[in-house]
Scaffold this motif. Structure first.
Motif, PDB file in Angstrom:
ATOM      1  N   ARG A 153      42.619 -21.869 -25.421  1.00 40.59           N
ATOM      2  CA  ARG A 153      41.681 -21.043 -24.655  1.00 40.59           C
ATOM      3  C   ARG A 153      40.706 -21.913 -23.851  1.00 40.59           C
ATOM      4  NH1 ARG A 153      40.032 -17.884 -28.531  1.00 40.59           N
ATOM      5  NH2 ARG A 153      41.328 -16.096 -28.045  1.00 40.59           N
ATOM      6  N   GLU A 154      40.219 -22.983 -24.470  1.00 36.80           N
ATOM      7  CA  GLU A 154      39.264 -23.854 -23.750  1.00 36.80           C
ATOM      8  C   GLU A 154      39.928 -24.522 -22.552  1.00 36.80           C
ATOM      9  OE1 GLU A 154      36.059 -23.870 -23.998  1.00 36.80           O
ATOM     10  OE2 GLU A 154      36.214 -22.492 -25.692  1.00 36.80           O
ATOM     11  N   LEU A 155      41.211 -24.871 -22.675  1.00 38.40           N
ATOM     12  CA  LEU A 155      41.906 -25.487 -21.533  1.00 38.40           C
ATOM     13  C   LEU A 155      42.090 -24.464 -20.415  1.00 38.40           C
ATOM     14  CD1 LEU A 155      44.516 -27.636 -23.502  1.00 38.40           C
ATOM     15  CD2 LEU A 155      42.650 -28.519 -22.086  1.00 38.40           C
ATOM     16  N   TRP A 156      42.471 -23.242 -20.768  1.00 39.16           N
ATOM     17  CA  TRP A 156      42.589 -22.203 -19.735  1.00 39.16           C
ATOM     18  C   TRP A 156      41.243 -21.984 -19.046  1.00 39.16           C
ATOM     19  CZ3 TRP A 156      46.116 -19.811 -23.709  1.00 39.16           C
ATOM     20  CH2 TRP A 156      47.439 -19.719 -23.238  1.00 39.16           C
ATOM     21  N   LYS A 157      40.183 -21.943 -19.850  1.00 41.04           N
ATOM     22  CA  LYS A 157      38.852 -21.714 -19.259  1.00 41.04           C
ATOM     23  C   LYS A 157      38.509 -22.809 -18.262  1.00 41.04           C
ATOM     24  CE  LYS A 157      36.265 -19.243 -22.853  1.00 41.04           C
ATOM     25  NZ  LYS A 157      35.219 -19.466 -23.854  1.00 41.04           N
ATOM     26  N   ARG A 158      38.882 -24.046 -18.559  1.00 45.62           N
ATOM     27  CA  ARG A 158      38.547 -25.150 -17.658  1.00 45.62           C
ATOM     28  C   ARG A 158      39.132 -24.899 -16.266  1.00 45.62           C
ATOM     29  NH1 ARG A 158      36.529 -29.851 -19.551  1.00 45.62           N
ATOM     30  NH2 ARG A 158      37.441 -31.071 -17.862  1.00 45.62           N
ATOM     31  N   ILE A 159      40.382 -24.467 -16.234  1.00 41.76           N
ATOM     32  CA  ILE A 159      41.007 -24.273 -14.915  1.00 41.76           C
ATOM     33  C   ILE A 159      40.581 -22.965 -14.275  1.00 41.76           C
ATOM     34  CG2 ILE A 159      43.197 -24.209 -13.629  1.00 41.76           C
ATOM     35  CD1 ILE A 159      44.611 -25.163 -16.046  1.00 41.76           C
ATOM     36  N   PHE A 160      40.614 -21.897 -15.035  1.00 37.05           N
ATOM     37  CA  PHE A 160      40.542 -20.567 -14.417  1.00 37.05           C
ATOM     38  C   PHE A 160      39.178 -19.892 -14.466  1.00 37.05           C
ATOM     39  CE2 PHE A 160      45.079 -21.103 -15.590  1.00 37.05           C
ATOM     40  CZ  PHE A 160      45.604 -21.097 -14.303  1.00 37.05           C
ATOM     41  N   THR A 161      38.138 -20.590 -14.955  1.00 40.34           N
ATOM     42  CA  THR A 161      36.804 -19.970 -14.874  1.00 40.34           C
ATOM     43  C   THR A 161      35.830 -20.878 -14.137  1.00 40.34           C
ATOM     44  OG1 THR A 161      35.939 -20.828 -16.976  1.00 40.34           O
ATOM     45  CG2 THR A 161      37.138 -18.750 -17.087  1.00 40.34           C
ATOM     46  N   ASN A 162      36.356 -21.939 -13.508  1.00 43.30           N
ATOM     47  CA  ASN A 162      35.488 -22.842 -12.749  1.00 43.30           C
ATOM     48  C   ASN A 162      35.974 -22.952 -11.313  1.00 43.30           C
ATOM     49  OD1 ASN A 162      33.564 -24.125 -14.771  1.00 43.30           O
ATOM     50  ND2 ASN A 162      35.534 -24.401 -15.794  1.00 43.30           N
ATOM     51  N   GLU A 163      35.045 -23.222 -10.403  1.00 46.09           N
ATOM     52  CA  GLU A 163      35.393 -23.445  -8.995  1.00 46.09           C
ATOM     53  C   GLU A 163      34.711 -24.724  -8.524  1.00 46.09           C
ATOM     54  OE1 GLU A 163      37.647 -22.049  -6.872  1.00 46.09           O
ATOM     55  OE2 GLU A 163      36.987 -23.739  -5.672  1.00 46.09           O
ATOM     56  N   PRO A 164      35.457 -25.796  -8.234  1.00 44.87           N
ATOM     57  CA  PRO A 164      36.896 -25.939  -8.404  1.00 44.87           C
ATOM     58  C   PRO A 164      37.279 -25.970  -9.884  1.00 44.87           C
ATOM     59  CG  PRO A 164      35.911 -28.052  -7.839  1.00 44.87           C
ATOM     60  CD  PRO A 164      34.814 -27.036  -7.749  1.00 44.87           C
ATOM     61  N   GLY A 165      38.552 -25.734 -10.149  1.00 48.42           N
ATOM     62  CA  GLY A 165      39.036 -25.783 -11.529  1.00 48.42           C
ATOM     63  C   GLY A 165      38.893 -27.194 -12.091  1.00 48.42           C
ATOM     64  N   LEU A 166      38.626 -27.283 -13.388  1.00 46.01           N
ATOM     65  CA  LEU A 166      38.405 -28.603 -13.999  1.00 46.01           C
ATOM     66  C   LEU A 166      39.722 -29.217 -14.475  1.00 46.01           C
ATOM     67  CD1 LEU A 166      35.193 -27.832 -16.129  1.00 46.01           C
ATOM     68  CD2 LEU A 166      35.352 -28.769 -13.799  1.00 46.01           C
ATOM     69  N   ASP A 167      39.736 -30.537 -14.487  1.00 50.54           N
ATOM     70  CA  ASP A 167      40.914 -31.299 -14.910  1.00 50.54           C
ATOM     71  C   ASP A 167      41.362 -30.948 -16.343  1.00 50.54           C
ATOM     72  OD1 ASP A 167      42.586 -33.977 -14.759  1.00 50.54           O
ATOM     73  OD2 ASP A 167      41.543 -33.948 -16.689  1.00 50.54           O
ATOM     74  N   ILE A 168      42.690 -30.983 -16.556  1.00 48.55           N
ATOM     75  CA  ILE A 168      43.205 -30.822 -17.926  1.00 48.55           C
ATOM     76  C   ILE A 168      44.237 -31.922 -18.226  1.00 48.55           C
ATOM     77  CG2 ILE A 168      42.774 -28.333 -18.209  1.00 48.55           C
ATOM     78  CD1 ILE A 168      45.926 -28.066 -17.632  1.00 48.55           C
ATOM     79  N   SER A 169      44.025 -33.104 -17.603  1.00 43.70           N
ATOM     80  CA  SER A 169      45.017 -34.156 -17.857  1.00 43.70           C
ATOM     81  C   SER A 169      44.404 -35.458 -18.374  1.00 43.70           C
ATOM     82  CB  SER A 169      45.811 -34.431 -16.578  1.00 43.70           C
ATOM     83  OG  SER A 169      44.944 -34.935 -15.583  1.00 43.70           O
ATOM     84  N   GLU A 170      43.081 -35.599 -18.262  1.00 47.97           N
ATOM     85  CA  GLU A 170      42.441 -36.863 -18.648  1.00 47.97           C
ATOM     86  C   GLU A 170      41.902 -36.800 -20.075  1.00 47.97           C
ATOM     87  OE1 GLU A 170      42.232 -39.331 -16.446  1.00 47.97           O
ATOM     88  OE2 GLU A 170      42.848 -38.217 -14.651  1.00 47.97           O
ATOM     89  N   GLU A 171      41.837 -37.992 -20.678  1.00 50.94           N
ATOM     90  CA  GLU A 171      41.286 -38.067 -22.043  1.00 50.94           C
ATOM     91  C   GLU A 171      39.862 -37.503 -22.100  1.00 50.94           C
ATOM     92  OE1 GLU A 171      42.019 -41.808 -24.101  1.00 50.94           O
ATOM     93  OE2 GLU A 171      40.050 -41.593 -25.067  1.00 50.94           O
ATOM     94  N   SER A 172      39.072 -37.781 -21.030  1.00 51.70           N
ATOM     95  CA  SER A 172      37.678 -37.314 -21.027  1.00 51.70           C
ATOM     96  C   SER A 172      37.621 -35.770 -21.038  1.00 51.70           C
ATOM     97  CB  SER A 172      36.936 -37.861 -19.810  1.00 51.70           C
ATOM     98  OG  SER A 172      37.630 -37.503 -18.649  1.00 51.70           O
ATOM     99  N   SER A 173      38.633 -35.131 -20.430  1.00 55.55           N
ATOM    100  CA  SER A 173      38.669 -33.661 -20.428  1.00 55.55           C
ATOM    101  C   SER A 173      38.948 -33.151 -21.842  1.00 55.55           C
ATOM    102  CB  SER A 173      39.759 -33.149 -19.489  1.00 55.55           C
ATOM    103  OG  SER A 173      39.587 -33.694 -18.210  1.00 55.55           O
ATOM    104  N   PHE A 174      39.862 -33.831 -22.543  1.00 57.50           N
ATOM    105  CA  PHE A 174      40.190 -33.397 -23.908  1.00 57.50           C
ATOM    106  C   PHE A 174      38.975 -33.606 -24.828  1.00 57.50           C
ATOM    107  CE2 PHE A 174      44.569 -34.954 -22.479  1.00 57.50           C
ATOM    108  CZ  PHE A 174      44.843 -33.737 -21.872  1.00 57.50           C
ATOM    109  N   ARG A 175      38.241 -34.684 -24.533  1.00 64.71           N
ATOM    110  CA  ARG A 175      37.036 -34.951 -25.338  1.00 64.71           C
ATOM    111  C   ARG A 175      36.013 -33.822 -25.135  1.00 64.71           C
ATOM    112  NH1 ARG A 175      35.711 -39.571 -27.863  1.00 64.71           N
ATOM    113  NH2 ARG A 175      37.351 -40.722 -26.792  1.00 64.71           N
ATOM    114  N   GLU A 176      35.916 -33.351 -23.891  1.00 63.18           N
ATOM    115  CA  GLU A 176      34.970 -32.240 -23.625  1.00 63.18           C
ATOM    116  C   GLU A 176      35.385 -30.975 -24.378  1.00 63.18           C
ATOM    117  OE1 GLU A 176      34.178 -31.624 -19.422  1.00 63.18           O
ATOM    118  OE2 GLU A 176      33.882 -33.777 -19.165  1.00 63.18           O
ATOM    119  N   VAL A 177      36.687 -30.734 -24.430  1.00 63.56           N
ATOM    120  CA  VAL A 177      37.191 -29.565 -25.177  1.00 63.56           C
ATOM    121  C   VAL A 177      36.845 -29.733 -26.662  1.00 63.56           C
ATOM    122  CG1 VAL A 177      39.313 -28.423 -25.983  1.00 63.56           C
ATOM    123  CG2 VAL A 177      39.047 -28.988 -23.560  1.00 63.56           C
TER     124      VAL A 177
END
Ligand code: GSH
Length: 228
Positions: free
Chosen positions: A121-145
């Motif tokens: 759910r947190e990964l979906w939220k990153r892309i589909f509830t932000n403008e622009p959509g947030l990255d879901i491929s970097e280690e730093s993104s996973f750390r934020e989740v």
């Protein structure tokens, strides 16, 4: 005597907005439909498209335009705050979802499926509830989740390490291959294992058909578990 449960496998990729809709609808109904045993099965939509000879809807101009309008309606109807961000093509095609889906699969293995729902759910939220959509491929993104979900840092490190291990890669591959064997051509793909027949459903809009297969009542888009 209690009725035995019917296994329902939800195959999904977090790059797929319709998968998010199906995921929320199934999670909402999990405790309403007693006969359903829901299994979250991460897979790779890119491989499904390639192996089935299909192509992403965004490559068909009219379909892509249609989807933008439909999401505005789905957003209101299902109360899922989903919007396609302006950089979706970059996120989906240039970056892809391999790393994200390895993160989900590693989480599934390391936490014994207890955190799979939350991480997805947190990964979906990153892309589909932000403008622009947030990255879901970097280690730093996973750390934020992981931070958002208040994971201990040792748990996060175990998941990160597991992402590159064979077991994780194989599990994601096996899930994708199983869906393909059952005839998958897109996401979400839902398998309903009823007695000796497996029914495959494609799309979040098959929720009523799923209720029918389960012998349950579909009570509409919202349940008491609708809050994200
Ligand atoms: N009508 C379906 C729904 O409401 O869920 C559409 C699902 C859909 O378009 N999924 C995309 C897909 O895999 C990925 S987000 N499309 C393949 C296709 O339409 O053939």
């Amino acid at each position: 005597m209690a009725k035995s449960k019917i296994r329902v496998d939800l195959f999904y990729d977090v790059i797929s907005p319709y998968s998010w809709v199906a995921f929320e609808l199934l999670c909402r109904n999990r405790s309403v439909w007693n006969s359903m045993q829901l299994n979250l099965r991460p897979f790779l939509l890119g491989a499904i498209m390639k192996e089935s000879g299909n192509k992403p809807p965004m490559f068909v101009e009219n379909k892509s335009r249609y989807m933008m309008n439909e999401f505005a309606l789905l957003n209101k109807y299902y109360q899922i705050p989903l919007k396609i961000p302006s950089n979706f093509t970059e996120l989906a095609i240039k970056k892809g979802s391999l790393r994200a889906m390895r993160f989900v699969t590693a989480t599934d293995l390391v936490t014994n499926s207890t955190q799979t729902e939350h991480v997805s759910r947190e990964l979906w939220k990153r892309i589909f509830t932000n403008e622009p959509g947030l990255d879901i491929s970097e280690e730093s993104s996973f750390r934020e989740v992981a931070d958002k979900l208040a994971f201990e840092s040792s748990l996060f490190e175990r998941i990160l390490k597991a992402m590159d291990e064979d077991e994780t890669k194989q599990r994601l591959k096996q899930n994708t291959e199983e869906a393909l064997r059952e005839g998958a051509f897109g996401a979400p793909t839902i398998l309903v294992h009823k007695a000796d027949t497996t029914h495959m459903l494609f799309g979040s809009d098959k929720i009523e058909l799923l209720a029918f297969l389960l012998g349950e009542k579909y009570m509409g888009p919202l349940t008491e578990h609708s809050k994200l």
